[in-house]
Scaffold this active site. Structure first.
Site, PDB file in Angstrom:
ATOM      1  N   GLU A 135       6.438 -11.276  -1.991  1.00 15.71           N
ATOM      2  CA  GLU A 135       5.550 -11.465  -0.837  1.00 15.71           C
ATOM      3  C   GLU A 135       5.542 -13.175  -0.667  1.00 15.71           C
ATOM      4  O   GLU A 135       4.780 -13.997  -1.544  1.00 15.71           O
ATOM      5  CB  GLU A 135       4.135 -10.493  -0.553  1.00 15.71           C
ATOM      6  CG  GLU A 135       4.283  -9.398  -0.558  1.00 15.71           C
ATOM      7  CD  GLU A 135       2.802  -8.459  -1.438  1.00 15.71           C
ATOM      8  OE1 GLU A 135       2.375  -9.046  -0.859  1.00 15.71           O
ATOM      9  OE2 GLU A 135       3.778  -6.927  -0.728  1.00 15.71           O
ATOM     10  N   GLY A 166      -6.691  -3.081  -6.165  1.00 20.90           N
ATOM     11  CA  GLY A 166      -5.036  -3.293  -7.296  1.00 20.90           C
ATOM     12  C   GLY A 166      -5.847  -4.343  -8.076  1.00 20.90           C
ATOM     13  O   GLY A 166      -6.687  -5.200  -7.243  1.00 20.90           O
ATOM     14  N   ARG A 168      -5.035  17.497 -10.934  1.00 18.22           N
ATOM     15  CA  ARG A 168      -6.536  16.891 -10.127  1.00 18.22           C
ATOM     16  C   ARG A 168      -6.246  18.072  -9.294  1.00 18.22           C
ATOM     17  O   ARG A 168      -6.158  18.045  -7.931  1.00 18.22           O
ATOM     18  CB  ARG A 168      -6.221  15.746  -9.001  1.00 18.22           C
ATOM     19  CG  ARG A 168      -5.619  14.427  -9.313  1.00 18.22           C
ATOM     20  CD  ARG A 168      -7.262  14.050  -9.582  1.00 18.22           C
ATOM     21  NE  ARG A 168      -7.507  12.382 -10.516  1.00 18.22           N
ATOM     22  CZ  ARG A 168      -8.855  11.645 -10.552  1.00 18.22           C
ATOM     23  NH1 ARG A 168      -9.422  12.208  -9.841  1.00 18.22           N
ATOM     24  NH2 ARG A 168      -8.631  10.640 -10.202  1.00 18.22           N
ATOM     25  N   ARG A 186       2.033  -1.222  -4.530  1.00 20.82           N
ATOM     26  CA  ARG A 186       2.491  -2.841  -4.493  1.00 20.82           C
ATOM     27  C   ARG A 186       4.291  -2.736  -4.532  1.00 20.82           C
ATOM     28  O   ARG A 186       5.022  -1.651  -5.045  1.00 20.82           O
ATOM     29  CB  ARG A 186       2.472  -2.992  -6.163  1.00 20.82           C
ATOM     30  CG  ARG A 186       0.704  -3.344  -6.312  1.00 20.82           C
ATOM     31  CD  ARG A 186      -0.025  -4.871  -5.668  1.00 20.82           C
ATOM     32  NE  ARG A 186      -1.507  -4.810  -6.195  1.00 20.82           N
ATOM     33  CZ  ARG A 186      -2.415  -4.700  -4.727  1.00 20.82           C
ATOM     34  NH1 ARG A 186      -1.508  -3.777  -3.528  1.00 20.82           N
ATOM     35  NH2 ARG A 186      -3.582  -4.318  -4.925  1.00 20.82           N
ATOM     36  N   HIS A 188       2.428  -6.269   4.382  1.00 17.41           N
ATOM     37  CA  HIS A 188       1.155  -6.320   3.122  1.00 17.41           C
ATOM     38  C   HIS A 188      -0.680  -6.173   4.113  1.00 17.41           C
ATOM     39  O   HIS A 188      -1.454  -6.738   3.661  1.00 17.41           O
ATOM     40  CB  HIS A 188       0.859  -7.326   2.203  1.00 17.41           C
ATOM     41  CG  HIS A 188       0.281  -7.033   0.907  1.00 17.41           C
ATOM     42  ND1 HIS A 188       0.257  -6.873  -0.672  1.00 17.41           N
ATOM     43  CD2 HIS A 188      -0.885  -4.948   0.833  1.00 17.41           C
ATOM     44  CE1 HIS A 188      -0.673  -6.246  -1.153  1.00 17.41           C
ATOM     45  NE2 HIS A 188      -1.543  -5.326  -0.532  1.00 17.41           N
ATOM     46  N   GLY A 217      -2.705  -2.867   4.797  1.00 18.33           N
ATOM     47  CA  GLY A 217      -3.118  -1.853   4.616  1.00 18.33           C
ATOM     48  C   GLY A 217      -4.053  -1.562   4.490  1.00 18.33           C
ATOM     49  O   GLY A 217      -5.018  -0.897   5.134  1.00 18.33           O
ATOM     50  N   SER A 218      -4.892  -2.785   3.879  1.00 15.77           N
ATOM     51  CA  SER A 218      -6.180  -2.131   4.188  1.00 15.77           C
ATOM     52  C   SER A 218      -7.210  -3.233   5.382  1.00 15.77           C
ATOM     53  O   SER A 218      -8.173  -4.110   4.991  1.00 15.77           O
ATOM     54  CB  SER A 218      -6.855  -3.137   3.110  1.00 15.77           C
ATOM     55  OG  SER A 218      -6.975  -4.238   2.204  1.00 15.77           O
TER      56      SER A 218
END
Ligand code: NAP
Length: 307
Positions: A253, A63, A167, A224, A272, A274-275
């Site tokens: 955050e 992002g 898509r 987000r 947060h 996620g990754s």
């Protein structure tokens, strides 16, 4: 052909909390490149402080809503990011959050410790299964497609997706159908937010959107926090307009400890992450560094935002 610079002088922020803005503005002055994270707002003021020699802003994230990319474009500053490498980790976390929310894992786990677990009971701590449900995805890019692939084995009735562009090929792989935003709101038992935060998607989940959703709908957001009007979400959860929410991202955050969302049982909030798997984060940091070296050398960057 240009070659990469042999020596770089690097100024780093060594603490785990984000670099204070005043420090960022002071230290960026005169630098050729800025290595940043989503916690650093890179706006006109930061770019002005850096000076005209700044060639590259590279973020350790996919992002880039925290970067004023239009201002970078005007100044000829290249912007690096880290797509793909974090797709699987983020899709995996999204499924973990979805399952924690629909099967009420945190709420149930608390009962083990607070004495709420009295005995097995037929309807106690029941959730809403994915099997036979309609799942809508807002966003069907790299992460959205991987989330869909991970949902398929849970046997939903249908997966739908909402995006600006069709898509078709990617959707066929998971048997997903394109729908407009309103249809997704009206028909979905689960909505998973995995789109970019842009002026168009900012607070797209507002009071009007929650009004259209089914009362059993569960909202999962790993994109987000800004995509959701959080006050409207709180009202929707408190009044049971929707069943539950799972959020990996919030506004702000970290979420303040007195935020009313934290008082609700039907919301699962993660900080947060996620990754956040080790190999993914290591590779994200390496790609960010390589993006900078390539930009400084005038070479092709590993992952560059199209400005
Ligand atoms: P991506 O491949 O660029 O996908 C973004 C998706 O958003 C596309 O399908 C795009 O489709 C859709 N989109 C953009 N504007 C839209 C609109 N107005 N209406 C509907 N759909 C829209 O990006 P990605 O790699 O999947 O990452 C997605 C986002 O996840 C990132 O931007 C980031 O904010 C977030 N993220 C969060 C974490 C975390 O730690 N929680 C980790 C990684 C990423 P169209 O362009 O066709 O509309």
């Amino acid at each position: 052909m240009s070659s990469q610079p042999k020596v770089c002088q690097v100024t780093t922020w060594h603490e785990t909390n984000p670099v204070p803005r005043s420090e960022l503005i002071r230290e960026v002055a005169g630098k050729d490149a800025l290595y940043c994270a989503l916690t650093d707002k890179v706006d006109k003021e930061v770019l002005d402080s850096a000076g005209p020699q700044l060639k590259c802003v590279a973020t350790i994230s996919v992002g880039y809503d925290h970067i004023d990319v239009e201002e970078c474009r005007k100044r000829g500053i290249r912007v690096g990011f880290t797509p793909d490498v974090l797709t699987d980790a983020t899709a995996e976390l999204t499924l973990a959050l979805l399952l924690a929310t629909n099967r009420r894992l945190f709420e149930a786990n608390k009962q083990v410790y607070n004495g709420g677990w009295k005995s097995w009971a037929p309807m106690w701590m029941c959730g809403q299964g994915l099997k036979g449900s309609r799942v809508g995805l807002l966003g069907f890019g790299r992460i959205g497609q991987e989330i869909a692939a991970r949902i398929v084995p849970f046997k939903p009735t249908e997966i739908t997706y909402t995006t600006r562009s069709l898509r078709t090929k990617e959707a066929a792989a998971v048997n997903a159908r394109h729908v407009d935003f309103d249809e997704m709101l009206r028909e979905s038992d689960f909505i998973v937010v995995c789109c970019a935060l842009t002026p168009e998607t900012k607070e797209i989940f507002n009071a009007a959107a929650f009004q259209k959703m089914k009362p059993n709908c569960i909202l999962i957001n790993t994109a987000r926090g800004g995509v959701v009007d959080q006050k409207a979400l709180y009202e929707a959860l408190k009044t049971k307009r929707i069943l539950a929410a799972g959020l990996d991202v919030t506004t702000p955050e970290p979420l303040p400890l007195d935020d009313p969302l934290l008082k609700l049982d039907n919301v699962v909030i993660l900080p947060h992450i996620g990754s956040a798997d080790i190999e993914t984060r290591k590779e994200m940091s390496r790609i960010t560094a390589r993006n900078i070296l390539a930009a400084l050398a005038g070479d092709k960057m590993e992952a560059e935002v199209k400005l």
